[in-house]
Design a protein around this motif. Structure first.
Motif, PDB file in Angstrom:
ATOM      1  N   GLU A   1      -9.429   9.893   8.246  1.00 48.67           N
ATOM      2  CA  GLU A   1      -8.609   8.858   8.879  1.00 48.67           C
ATOM      3  C   GLU A   1      -8.574   9.108  10.390  1.00 48.67           C
ATOM      4  OE1 GLU A   1      -4.286  10.877   8.108  1.00 48.67           O
ATOM      5  OE2 GLU A   1      -5.309   9.955   6.424  1.00 48.67           O
ATOM      6  N   PRO A   2      -8.230   8.098  11.153  1.00 51.58           N
ATOM      7  CA  PRO A   2      -8.173   8.280  12.611  1.00 51.58           C
ATOM      8  C   PRO A   2      -7.150   9.350  12.998  1.00 51.58           C
ATOM      9  CG  PRO A   2      -8.034   5.951  12.042  1.00 51.58           C
ATOM     10  CD  PRO A   2      -7.934   6.720  10.754  1.00 51.58           C
ATOM     11  N   THR A   3      -7.460  10.078  14.055  1.00 49.59           N
ATOM     12  CA  THR A   3      -6.568  11.121  14.538  1.00 49.59           C
ATOM     13  C   THR A   3      -6.500  11.058  16.063  1.00 49.59           C
ATOM     14  OG1 THR A   3      -6.160  13.496  14.608  1.00 49.59           O
ATOM     15  CG2 THR A   3      -8.440  12.834  14.514  1.00 49.59           C
ATOM     16  N   GLU A   4      -5.344  11.442  16.614  1.00 48.90           N
ATOM     17  CA  GLU A   4      -5.183  11.388  18.063  1.00 48.90           C
ATOM     18  C   GLU A   4      -5.898  12.538  18.757  1.00 48.90           C
ATOM     19  OE1 GLU A   4      -0.854  11.361  18.122  1.00 48.90           O
ATOM     20  OE2 GLU A   4      -0.948   9.314  18.892  1.00 48.90           O
ATOM     21  N   TRP A   5      -6.027  13.654  18.075  1.00 46.52           N
ATOM     22  CA  TRP A   5      -6.646  14.832  18.660  1.00 46.52           C
ATOM     23  C   TRP A   5      -8.073  14.968  18.142  1.00 46.52           C
ATOM     24  CZ3 TRP A   5      -4.300  17.746  22.341  1.00 46.52           C
ATOM     25  CH2 TRP A   5      -2.930  17.583  22.514  1.00 46.52           C
ATOM     26  N   CYS A   6      -9.011  15.209  19.042  1.00 40.45           N
ATOM     27  CA  CYS A   6     -10.408  15.392  18.651  1.00 40.45           C
ATOM     28  C   CYS A   6     -11.066  16.323  19.666  1.00 40.45           C
ATOM     29  CB  CYS A   6     -11.127  14.053  18.599  1.00 40.45           C
ATOM     30  SG  CYS A   6     -12.847  14.201  18.130  1.00 40.45           S
ATOM     31  N   ALA A   7     -11.573  17.456  19.201  1.00 42.93           N
ATOM     32  CA  ALA A   7     -12.229  18.425  20.079  1.00 42.93           C
ATOM     33  C   ALA A   7     -13.723  18.425  19.803  1.00 42.93           C
ATOM     34  CB  ALA A   7     -11.645  19.814  19.844  1.00 42.93           C
ATOM     35  N   GLY A   8     -14.480  18.772  20.809  1.00 42.78           N
ATOM     36  CA  GLY A   8     -15.938  18.754  20.696  1.00 42.78           C
ATOM     37  C   GLY A   8     -16.490  19.943  19.927  1.00 42.78           C
ATOM     38  N   MET A   9     -17.501  19.666  19.112  1.00 42.20           N
ATOM     39  CA  MET A   9     -18.184  20.708  18.351  1.00 42.20           C
ATOM     40  C   MET A   9     -19.471  21.071  19.074  1.00 42.20           C
ATOM     41  SD  MET A   9     -19.610  20.598  14.429  1.00 42.20           S
ATOM     42  CE  MET A   9     -21.081  19.639  14.741  1.00 42.20           C
ATOM     43  N   VAL A  10     -19.742  22.361  19.153  1.00 43.40           N
ATOM     44  CA  VAL A  10     -20.978  22.852  19.748  1.00 43.40           C
ATOM     45  C   VAL A  10     -21.678  23.699  18.697  1.00 43.40           C
ATOM     46  CG1 VAL A  10     -21.986  24.243  21.601  1.00 43.40           C
ATOM     47  CG2 VAL A  10     -19.924  22.913  22.038  1.00 43.40           C
ATOM     48  N   VAL A  11     -22.966  23.480  18.524  1.00 40.61           N
ATOM     49  CA  VAL A  11     -23.753  24.232  17.557  1.00 40.61           C
ATOM     50  C   VAL A  11     -24.568  25.278  18.309  1.00 40.61           C
ATOM     51  CG1 VAL A  11     -25.529  24.088  15.775  1.00 40.61           C
ATOM     52  CG2 VAL A  11     -23.889  22.225  16.058  1.00 40.61           C
ATOM     53  N   VAL A  12     -24.422  26.527  17.880  1.00 40.36           N
ATOM     54  CA  VAL A  12     -25.142  27.627  18.519  1.00 40.36           C
ATOM     55  C   VAL A  12     -26.083  28.244  17.496  1.00 40.36           C
ATOM     56  CG1 VAL A  12     -24.913  29.823  19.727  1.00 40.36           C
ATOM     57  CG2 VAL A  12     -23.144  28.073  19.977  1.00 40.36           C
ATOM     58  N   PRO A  13     -27.402  28.215  17.754  1.00 44.91           N
ATOM     59  CA  PRO A  13     -28.331  28.860  16.818  1.00 44.91           C
ATOM     60  C   PRO A  13     -28.177  30.376  16.854  1.00 44.91           C
ATOM     61  CG  PRO A  13     -29.487  27.398  18.353  1.00 44.91           C
ATOM     62  CD  PRO A  13     -28.078  27.543  18.845  1.00 44.91           C
ATOM     63  N   LYS A  14     -28.188  30.999  15.669  1.00 42.50           N
ATOM     64  CA  LYS A  14     -28.119  32.457  15.568  1.00 42.50           C
ATOM     65  C   LYS A  14     -29.537  33.022  15.546  1.00 42.50           C
ATOM     66  CE  LYS A  14     -23.894  32.923  12.801  1.00 42.50           C
ATOM     67  NZ  LYS A  14     -23.401  33.464  11.531  1.00 42.50           N
TER      68      LYS A  14
END
Length: 162
Positions: free
Chosen positions: A107-120
């Motif tokens: 569902e919609p949310t007011e808070w949204c943070a960015g995801m960063v993908v880091v290869p191991k």
């Protein structure tokens, strides 16, 4: 007891393990029997990953309190996941969801943070989230943790039969 395990500290330096003993560690709703290693010359006690994992997940929920001046933050454009990593990212998110580390939000949310993908280096991926904006609004709590020495003093010792 004699310890045959090699332990290393910062910079992968070898720690001088003198021996080990069994100890029951407990929190309010969990307990775990762990090997406690005695290390010569160690200035601060360390709690290892097995003990942290055994005691870490609790049944109670935790609510993060936000300040009265908190203003929700949401990315207008999500960061892109490189196509060659997409399958690995989906697999890691599924794994994290099954472990209860994350949960789906449908569902919609007011808070949204960015995801960063880091290869191991082993080919897997690490999922990282930028909580900078959220952290600016979090009320800081004061719950000083007891020193490991204090916890070990309260530790219940017992001998396991061989």
């Amino acid at each position: 007891m004699k310890a045959n395990k090699r332990l290393s500290g910062p910079g992968n330096t070898n720690l001088n393990v003198v021996g080990k003993f069994k100890c029951m560690l407990e929190t309010k709703d969990k307990f775990s029997v762990q090997d406690i290693y005695v290390v010569k010359g160690l200035s601060k006690p360390l709690l290892g990953r097995p003990a942290i994992q055994a005691l870490g997940k609790t049944k109670w929920t935790y609510t993060i309190a936000l300040g009265l001046d908190a203003k929700p933050f949401s990315l207008s454009t999500p960061r892109r996941v490189p196509l060659p990593l997409m399958d690995k990212v989906k697999a890691e998110l599924t794994r994290m969801e099954k472990l209860g580390v994350i949960s789906k939000v449908d569902e919609p949310t007011e808070w949204c943070a960015g995801m960063v993908v880091v290869p191991k280096s082993n080919g897997d991926v690490r999922i990282c989230i930028d909580f900078t904006k959220l952290n600016e609004s979090v009320k800081r709590e004061n719950y000083p943790l007891p020193a490991v020495e204090e916890s070990l003093v309260r530790c219940k010792f017992f001998v396991l039969a061989n």
